[in-house]
Motif scaffolding. Structure first.
Motif, PDB file in Angstrom:
ATOM      1  N   LEU A  76       0.805  -1.213   0.000  1.00  0.00           N
ATOM      2  CA  LEU A  76       0.000   0.000   0.000  1.00  0.00           C
ATOM      3  C   LEU A  76       0.841   1.267   0.000  1.00  0.00           C
ATOM      4  N   PHE A  77       2.099   1.188   0.494  1.00  0.00           N
ATOM      5  CA  PHE A  77       2.839   2.410   0.784  1.00  0.00           C
ATOM      6  C   PHE A  77       4.085   2.631  -0.064  1.00  0.00           C
ATOM      7  N   VAL A  78       4.724   1.577  -0.514  1.00  0.00           N
ATOM      8  CA  VAL A  78       6.019   1.741  -1.178  1.00  0.00           C
ATOM      9  C   VAL A  78       5.904   2.623  -2.422  1.00  0.00           C
ATOM     10  N   ALA A  79       4.981   2.310  -3.321  1.00  0.00           N
ATOM     11  CA  ALA A  79       4.854   3.076  -4.567  1.00  0.00           C
ATOM     12  C   ALA A  79       4.395   4.514  -4.322  1.00  0.00           C
ATOM     13  N   PRO A  80       3.349   4.762  -3.491  1.00  0.00           N
ATOM     14  CA  PRO A  80       2.952   6.152  -3.257  1.00  0.00           C
ATOM     15  C   PRO A  80       4.046   7.009  -2.633  1.00  0.00           C
ATOM     16  N   VAL A  81       4.839   6.427  -1.739  1.00  0.00           N
ATOM     17  CA  VAL A  81       5.937   7.190  -1.137  1.00  0.00           C
ATOM     18  C   VAL A  81       6.944   7.590  -2.210  1.00  0.00           C
ATOM     19  N   MET A  82       7.302   6.653  -3.080  1.00  0.00           N
ATOM     20  CA  MET A  82       8.261   6.954  -4.139  1.00  0.00           C
ATOM     21  C   MET A  82       7.705   8.015  -5.093  1.00  0.00           C
ATOM     22  N   LEU A  83       6.429   7.890  -5.436  1.00  0.00           N
ATOM     23  CA  LEU A  83       5.817   8.874  -6.332  1.00  0.00           C
ATOM     24  C   LEU A  83       5.753  10.254  -5.701  1.00  0.00           C
ATOM     25  N   CYS A  84       5.668  10.302  -4.393  1.00  0.00           N
ATOM     26  CA  CYS A  84       5.617  11.584  -3.690  1.00  0.00           C
ATOM     27  C   CYS A  84       6.994  12.238  -3.625  1.00  0.00           C
ATOM     28  N   LEU A  85       8.041  11.423  -3.451  1.00  0.00           N
ATOM     29  CA  LEU A  85       9.394  11.964  -3.311  1.00  0.00           C
ATOM     30  C   LEU A  85      10.031  12.315  -4.652  1.00  0.00           C
ATOM     31  N   ALA A  86       9.743  11.542  -5.698  1.00  0.00           N
ATOM     32  CA  ALA A  86      10.421  11.747  -6.982  1.00  0.00           C
ATOM     33  C   ALA A  86      10.272  13.167  -7.524  1.00  0.00           C
TER      34      ALA A  86
END
Length: 420
Positions: free
Chosen positions: A316-326
């Motif tokens: 649930l969290f890995v992809a959204p976190v990366m999309l937020c930081l990129a």
């Protein structure tokens, strides 16, 4: 032999992003690399759990004090002298940290080290502005902001690896060696980019007036706030991720390090894309897209946190976190160039004010995340979304100011076409 103070050579201009990037990394590395050593510090000094947090708070105070003063100092005495003096302070204070036998002497040395490190966090941005502008400045700034954004993500993992085979004191001996390397680069390689005829000296009252003048510039203030809230988002992640992924989702330290690396690669990729696109797309449009992307990804992360409150999973969290930081790899360089664009004569002061705001907002983010329930997805996601909202609101004001004046504050596409 010292490099000449004449106009920088073409060879130096090619090396400049790398050398200035090495210098810029001093602050971010020293901020985060010792965070995994907090329990060892407290055990070594015989202090209560949580007492090591004071050393980080004092470090940020030192950075804020140094940032606000280093810019005017570099505008008065040139770019090399502040870097040399700051490098000496940082190196000696790092040795003091490595030798400290109580928390208070360690904290005092951290404060002095922060004053020295602040020179390397202010002067490189002003140096870029000395020798380039427009799209070329944005391309060079991408490397500096890349380091400022990525190093805080990688540093805790590096510190954890060091602690796996050595004492926490080794971290600060390594910091002292890093300081010596930076001193050697400044003394032997870095040319003076601010000629004597462009240097200015101001008494304290006039200095305060200069800061107020810079802050009242809508282009500076809006871009600076966008950059500051990008730091807010990043530090919310740094403060919340260990509790979420290690305590709540049961990542091992190795898995957590891999996750940090993945997010660092995402930011690196975005920063490099910025360097390729800025001439064609322009700073204003790239910044607008990056801010919108951060907001959208933070809302996705917030939705995932609400959906997974009962049974959180890594998926649930890995992809959204990366999309937020990129997208932060795009925000940083463009917001910095936008903030400094109208202040060529006072680039050091403007860079100092910009850096101070970023670290104050970043420190506020870290403080707030420490007050919220640890390890809960909603704490980190909510704070990251709040930071993204701050970016969006500042960007709306920036765009409104551009429309009011009839033309964009910076038209880097046109500038790039004129260069070639």
């Amino acid at each position: 032999m010292r490099p000449s103070a004449h106009a920088p050579s073409a060879f130096w201009l090619r090396l400049m992003p790398v050398i200035l990037g090495i210098l810029t990394a001093v602050g971010p590395v020293s901020t985060d690399i010792y965070l995994p050593a907090f329990p060892a510090l407290e055990h070594s000094f015989g202090t209560a759990a949580g007492s090591a947090q004071i050393t980080l708070a004092v470090w940020f105070i030192g950075l804020a004090c140094g940032q606000i003063t280093q810019g005017p100092f570099s505008d008065r005495f040139g770019r090399r002298l502040p870097l040399l003096l700051g490098g000496v302070l940082y190196t000696l204070a790092s040795i003091g940290c490595a030798l400290a036998h109580d928390l208070w002497s360690f904290t005092a040395c951290r404060f002095i080290a922060a004053l020295g490190a602040s020179a390397a966090m202010v002067v490189p941005a002003a140096t870029v502005r000395d020798v380039s502008e427009g799209a070329e400045a944005a391309r060079k700034m991408s490397t500096l902001v890349l380091i400022m954004g990525v190093v805080p993500i990688l540093a805790p993992a590096i510190g954890g690896v060091v602690l796996g085979f050595a004492s926490w004191r080794v971290i600060f001996w390594a910091a002292a060696v890093y300081g010596v390397v930076c001193l050697a680069l400044v003394w032997r390689v870095l040319p003076e980019t601010l000629p004597h005829e462009r240097r200015t000296a101001l008494p304290p009252v006039a200095l305060l007036a200069r800061y107020l003048h810079i802050a009242r510039d809508p282009q500076f203030s809006t871009n600076a706030v966008i950059g500051g809230f990008s730091a807010f988002v990043c530090f919310a992640y740094l403060g919340g991720a260990p509790g979420l992924f290690i305590r709540e989702l049961h990542f091992s330290p190795t898995q957590f390090g891999v996750l940090f690396g993945m997010n660092a690669v995402a930011m690196i990729g975005a920063s490099q894309v910025n360097g390729l696109l800025v001439r064609r797309v322009g700073v204003s449009r790239l910044l607008r897209f990056a801010v919108a992307g951060t907001m959208a990804a933070s809302l996705l992360l917030l939705a995932a946190s609400l959906a997974g409150r009962a049974h959180p999973t890594a998926a649930l969290f890995v992809a959204p976190v990366m999309l937020c930081l990129a997208p932060l790899g795009l925000v940083g360089p463009n917001a910095t160039v936008g903030a400094l664009a109208r202040h060529a004569q006072h680039a050091g002061s403007a860079a100092a004010l910009l850096g101070t705001l970023q670290y104050l907002l970043g420190a506020a983010s870290g403080f707030i995340i420490g007050l919220l329930p640890g390890g809960t997805p909603l704490s980190m996601a909510g704070l990251m979304a709040a930071g993204a909202l701050g970016m969006v609101l500042a960007d709306r004001v920036r765009l409104r100011d551009e429309r009011r004046h009839g033309t964009p504050s910076i038209d880097l596409s046109t500038a790039a076409m004129a260069v070639h």
